[in-house]
Motif scaffolding. Structure first.
Motif, PDB file in Angstrom:
ATOM      1  N   TYR A  81       0.581  -1.164   0.292  1.00  0.00           N
ATOM      2  CA  TYR A  81       0.105  -0.049   0.329  1.00  0.00           C
ATOM      3  C   TYR A  81       0.745   1.029  -0.304  1.00  0.00           C
ATOM      4  CZ  TYR A  81      -2.938   3.470   1.269  1.00  0.00           C
ATOM      5  OH  TYR A  81      -4.663   4.610   1.167  1.00  0.00           O
ATOM      6  N   TYR A  94      -5.484  -0.588  -3.197  1.00  0.00           N
ATOM      7  CA  TYR A  94      -6.043   0.855  -2.726  1.00  0.00           C
ATOM      8  C   TYR A  94      -6.034   0.261  -1.359  1.00  0.00           C
ATOM      9  CZ  TYR A  94      -5.355   2.858  -7.349  1.00  0.00           C
ATOM     10  OH  TYR A  94      -5.032   4.081  -7.955  1.00  0.00           O
ATOM     11  N   PHE A 156     -12.094   0.549  -9.491  1.00  0.00           N
ATOM     12  CA  PHE A 156     -10.255   0.577  -9.585  1.00  0.00           C
ATOM     13  C   PHE A 156     -11.057  -1.619 -10.176  1.00  0.00           C
ATOM     14  CE2 PHE A 156      -6.847  -2.607  -7.817  1.00  0.00           C
ATOM     15  CZ  PHE A 156      -5.906  -2.062  -8.554  1.00  0.00           C
TER      16      PHE A 156
END
Length: 175
Positions: A81, A94, A156
């Motif tokens: 991340y 994400y 996403f």
């Protein structure tokens, strides 16, 4: 209606309701959540079994795949991340630690492996020459095995990602 008849009908209704509740007790229980898998240190056995079937069924169709990722600790997730945020590199996820199905042993990532051993993430590649994308053939196999595909997500898209929901794990362990 006399009191005895009323009690008899009430008793029959109560027995019927209790019998139905007993018969359908598993369906009435709230399903498992990610937290039920929080102690994972490797892929869940159902995911492991389905992963192996995915590799074999893809191979049966002339497609060689490699699993590039399976279980990932929350610490490893946090490091991923950080890429593109507080660390050098591009953003690759994400999800922070604890937000990814990888952290619970419920997800895998894959890639196509060429005959020369090179690994690719080409969604249009047709190595088995059947006029279909090998990538999408693998996606269809995975979906038939009970995986959800990251390419179907809103927002996403995570095209190499497959995961199994806690509900699917529960369904596969009962059958």
């Amino acid at each position: 209606m006399n009191t005895l008849k009323k009690w008899g009908i009430t008793l029959i209704v109560a027995i019927t309701v209790l019998s139905l509740l007993f018969l359908f007790r598993d369906e009435l229980k709230p399903g498992p959540t990610l937290e039920d898998f929080s102690g994972a240190t490797k892929l869940h056995p159902v995911v492991e079994e389905k992963k192996n079937k995915l590799v074999q069924q893809a191979s049966d169709q002339g497609i060689s795949i490699v699993i590039t990722e399976g279980f990932r600790s929350k610490e490893e997730q946090d490091k991923l991340y950080a890429k593109g945020r507080t660390e050098e590199g591009n953003i690759v996820t994400y999800s922070k630690g604890g937000q990814s199905y990888h952290n619970y042993g419920l997800a895998i990532d894959f890639a196509i492996q060429l005959k020369d051993g090179k690994v690719i993430w080409d969604m249009k590649y047709d190595g088995n020459n059947n006029n279909q994308s090998d990538w999408m053939e693998v996606v269809n196999i995975a979906k038939n095995l009970g995986f959800e595909w990251g390419g179907d997500w809103q927002g996403f898209k995570d095209y190499p990602h497959f995961q199994m929901s806690p509900k699917n794990i529960k369904d596969h362990t009962r059958s």
